[in-house]
Write an enzyme that holds these catalytic residues in place. Sequence first.
Site, PDB file in Angstrom:
ATOM      1  N   GLY A 264      43.951  37.375  37.953  1.00 29.39           N
ATOM      2  CA  GLY A 264      44.400  37.778  36.630  1.00 29.39           C
ATOM      3  C   GLY A 264      45.242  39.047  36.651  1.00 29.39           C
ATOM      4  O   GLY A 264      46.342  39.088  36.114  1.00 29.39           O
ATOM      5  N   GLU A 267      43.876  46.594  39.052  1.00 27.87           N
ATOM      6  CA  GLU A 267      43.758  47.912  38.429  1.00 27.87           C
ATOM      7  C   GLU A 267      44.308  49.075  39.245  1.00 27.87           C
ATOM      8  O   GLU A 267      43.833  50.201  39.103  1.00 27.87           O
ATOM      9  CB  GLU A 267      42.280  48.169  38.121  1.00 27.87           C
ATOM     10  CG  GLU A 267      41.370  48.408  39.353  1.00 27.87           C
ATOM     11  CD  GLU A 267      40.627  47.177  39.853  1.00 27.87           C
ATOM     12  OE1 GLU A 267      41.104  46.058  39.611  1.00 27.87           O
ATOM     13  OE2 GLU A 267      39.584  47.331  40.512  1.00 27.87           O
ATOM     14  N   GLU A 301      41.357  45.965  32.984  1.00 27.09           N
ATOM     15  CA  GLU A 301      42.033  46.761  34.032  1.00 27.09           C
ATOM     16  C   GLU A 301      42.126  48.224  33.618  1.00 27.09           C
ATOM     17  O   GLU A 301      41.947  49.124  34.431  1.00 27.09           O
ATOM     18  CB  GLU A 301      43.431  46.198  34.335  1.00 27.09           C
ATOM     19  CG  GLU A 301      43.474  44.713  34.675  1.00 27.09           C
ATOM     20  CD  GLU A 301      42.498  44.269  35.757  1.00 27.09           C
ATOM     21  OE1 GLU A 301      42.157  45.076  36.639  1.00 27.09           O
ATOM     22  OE2 GLU A 301      42.038  43.099  35.705  1.00 27.09           O
ATOM     23  N   HIS A 304      38.877  49.960  34.201  1.00 22.48           N
ATOM     24  CA  HIS A 304      38.618  50.231  35.621  1.00 22.48           C
ATOM     25  C   HIS A 304      39.042  51.651  36.017  1.00 22.48           C
ATOM     26  O   HIS A 304      38.555  52.180  37.014  1.00 22.48           O
ATOM     27  CB  HIS A 304      39.413  49.254  36.493  1.00 22.48           C
ATOM     28  CG  HIS A 304      38.633  48.040  36.936  1.00 22.48           C
ATOM     29  ND1 HIS A 304      37.343  48.103  37.403  1.00 22.48           N
ATOM     30  CD2 HIS A 304      39.004  46.727  37.028  1.00 22.48           C
ATOM     31  CE1 HIS A 304      36.949  46.875  37.746  1.00 22.48           C
ATOM     32  NE2 HIS A 304      37.923  46.025  37.520  1.00 22.48           N
ATOM     33  N   GLU A 323      32.783  45.785  39.007  1.00 21.59           N
ATOM     34  CA  GLU A 323      33.196  44.591  38.277  1.00 21.59           C
ATOM     35  C   GLU A 323      32.215  44.212  37.165  1.00 21.59           C
ATOM     36  O   GLU A 323      32.626  43.926  36.047  1.00 21.59           O
ATOM     37  CB  GLU A 323      33.425  43.419  39.230  1.00 21.59           C
ATOM     38  CG  GLU A 323      34.595  43.629  40.201  1.00 21.59           C
ATOM     39  CD  GLU A 323      35.916  43.937  39.518  1.00 21.59           C
ATOM     40  OE1 GLU A 323      36.022  43.755  38.288  1.00 21.59           O
ATOM     41  OE2 GLU A 323      36.857  44.382  40.212  1.00 21.59           O
TER      42      GLU A 323
HETATM   43  N1  B3K Z   1      39.841  44.016  40.989  1.00 20.36           N
HETATM   44  C1  B3K Z   1      40.722  42.906  40.858  1.00 20.36           C
HETATM   45  C2  B3K Z   1      40.337  41.711  41.661  1.00 20.36           C
HETATM   46  C3  B3K Z   1      40.862  41.705  43.041  1.00 20.36           C
HETATM   47  C4  B3K Z   1      40.582  40.378  43.688  1.00 20.36           C
HETATM   48  C5  B3K Z   1      40.955  40.383  45.087  1.00 20.36           C
HETATM   49  N2  B3K Z   1      40.768  39.107  45.722  1.00 20.36           N
HETATM   50  C6  B3K Z   1      40.860  42.472  39.432  1.00 20.36           C
HETATM   51  C7  B3K Z   1      39.760  42.861  38.538  1.00 20.36           C
HETATM   52  O1  B3K Z   1      38.640  42.467  38.669  1.00 20.36           O
HETATM   53  O2  B3K Z   1      40.018  43.654  37.678  1.00 20.36           O
HETATM   54 ZN    ZN Z   2      37.750  44.007  37.587  1.00 26.46          ZN
END
Ligand code: B3K
Ligand code: ZN
Length: 897
Positions: A264, A267, A301, A304, A323
């Site tokens: 998606g 961050e 994002e 984060h 997460e």
């Molecule tokens: N932190 C990223 C996800 C990264 C995935 C890597 N395979 C997006 C999110 O959770 O905000």
């Molecule tokens: Zn995330």
Amino acid sequence: MTQNTPTTIHRLDYREYPFNITNVGLHFDLHETATRITSTLSVSSKENQPADLVLNGEDIKLVAISLNGQTLEEQQYSINEQTLVVPALQGQFELSIVSECNPAENSTLMGLYVSGNSFFTQCEAEGFRRITFFPDRPDVMSIYTVSICADKARYPYLLSNGNLCASTDLPDGRHQVTWEDPFRKPSYLFALVAGDFDIREKRATTQSGRDVLLQVYSDKGSGHQTEWALESLENAMKWDEERFGLELDLDRFMIVAVRDFNMGAMENKGLNIFNAAYVLADPNTATDANYEGIESVIGHEYFHNWTGNRITCRDWFQLSLKEGLTVFRDQEFSADMMARNLDASAAASARAIKRIDDVTRLRTAQFPEDAGPMAHPIRPESYQEIGNFYTATVYEKGAEVIRMQHTLLGEEGFRAGMDEYFRRHDGQAVTCDDFINVMESVYQQRNPGKDLALFRNWYSQAGTPRVTVRLDYDEAQQRCAVTLSQDCAPVGVEKLQDGFVKQPFHIPFAMGFISQSGQPITLHLEGQQHATVLLELKEQSQTWHFDQVPERPIPSLLRDFSAPVIVDYPWTNQELAILCAHDSNPFSRWEAVQELSSRELLRIANTLAQGAQPTLDSALLHVWKTNLGDPNLDAGYRAWLLTLPAEKILAERMNPIAPVAIAKAREFVRQELARGLLDLWLQTLSQHETPGAYSPDPVNAGRRSLKNLALAYLLSIQNPQAIQAAFAQYQNASNMTDRIGALSPLVSYYEGDERDEALAQFYEQWQHDPLVVDKWFALQANARNATAQTILGLMAHPAFNLRNPNRARSLIFQFCINNTEGLHQEDGSGYEFWADQVIALNSINPEIAARLARVMDNWSRYSPALKSGMLQALKRVEAHPGLSKNVFEIVSKALNI
Ligand code: B3K
Ligand code: ZN
């Protein structure tokens, strides 16, 4: 990509990195096929003895390496496919490395890659090592200074994290910029973007009065589609200030949309990179669900920045630390946004809708995961490929585990806990234990003598606990005893551990009582009165005694889904029908409808599986009639009440799973409900137009959702009036929600030539917009009559491109994940198709291939006739030479259950 000897990494093997890398200087000389990167690391040992400096590096070429300005000869270091090691270093030193990579050829979309005419990066979790040699782990945090040099005409914008501090033109038509990020960060938060873009920007003032610049970058020509994204960003910024007292810490916050992206969004500090699907929207091209998704992912994002970036993870086993917490925060953000400007009852219903949506996602994706070969605790104990652990468990169940802490501490206590978390750990890389230690300290201050010791089992044990409820009513004493018992069998890797015994969970369990006439009954427990009581189940089994219960109550259980568990209670269908019409808790009222309809659907699925002809129980028709005809219910909420439980949710209750019987049962019930309530559906259709300018607000979106649901019911019985209405709606729609809302059921249920004409016309009209073309593919992948052959035909369309994840998802994933009848064809053609596509994607993009591989996770629970075809397909994938470790981990776990 060809390393299928699995190395398993264990959480308990964590060791600190022996060096500090205080500063990282990166210079990028950007060329599509050969980008040269010079990295200068300021290093100091943590210990007073020599240690090997181990740097990760994958698919990159080492050009030169020097230590304190002295070039190192080949015998002074060692290098293999994964690491570069400079032995026995001590004290303070500067290491300089020149390396080269090929962004144009990088189809993995990890590291530095080209998409369209621009350069982008993706580093989480282990992509930075595809850019330069570095200790690519989240606990190595450094200050980054980045200079980028590229052709100015083609790449007028050169972006990286932090603040732009220099910019110069170079003689050969190239230019160079320098960025400095004032915050220490791990390598996974590094980002670089180079290209030409449309920009939408806005200045905003933070709570403390600082002036900041918010920017959204997108493909040239798409700038008119970024208004909602920028508005969502500003709302997210304000919300985090108001709800958590957290302010943007940079002068500038950038979002860049990219067409080729594995997930998606990401961050990266100050430079979020987003899948264009979560940025671009206008009423004509995006649906209400797209608008909602954009708001939620932009919030996620942005949030984060504090929960993930300022406080990050010590190692990847702690992924849910950032997460789960950030999903909880984005869920609350969306709920607050949906409820704003509404009166109390509309706000309650808007919040319930958000909760229903989140719980449905959990049950559809996470419950099956928790019952299958990939089951893992929200803090996994081991992995082969961390890219496979960005799961529904880490994210969605992780958010439920945070939500339970919120429930136990209350809003104020949770906020105090969050404040304390930042006070203790800002700027650090920490663990889930650090988080819960903070929350426990606040919990104990407020609840002397209590602790969260048992609660920690949510972090270490997998599986969905089943809570069995028993109710004993004593009419003479007017007392009611409620006994809750919990049970959670070992799952996934737990099953492979000898003598593994599961500990009980600490389960916050909210419940209420309803009378036989549908009135709420006050709960009297230990001298206190409650409309909804929160029981805390901490043992295998516990009993609570309620006083002054005037009649045998109907229990309304797990209100607002206060814990991620399965509830088992033998309601009679009559009791459920009362809850369906009267439960004062809107979430539980929907739950009652789910329970009643699940029972009926499973009964019908079993009848169909035995080859017999089913009939619909009139009780369900009655519930639908009451809810459909209740004008006091908000339209969006009503749409949820009238939506049949998802196939995947029903499958979890069937053993063995007969997927086609489930799909056919849903279809049968849908048609019976359509026939039985024909006039009401037609009325609903005509009464829920949304004239005027498009707005994605929940009231208007709710009206569209109910109207389009009515259309789908009516088209399922090919009602001529509805077919006409659907074509008219399709032609005259002023927004994409209504256009798709009409076209989608037409594609599934109407077989005349006009159907194909409409589809062709849709493509003709929207072929210039990739996100709409994705919808066009998805619509056909989901159509009821589509088979693997149909999908192969569509893959030959010039607009199809397997290298673009959005396109692969819109066609192949949609078919394999959602089109039950198409995938589970008796001739095995669906499984063959799945295996071919996993193999094809494996050599292009292992992360995407591994996601598709998971479709067969629960193969062993299917009916014998299907199981063998699935097994055969899995074995074919496993035997494929050159399997990536991503896919290998998934298929080998599936085969080893
Ligand atoms: N932190 C990223 C996800 C990264 C995935 C890597 N395979 C997006 C999110 O959770 O905000
Ligand atoms: Zn995330």
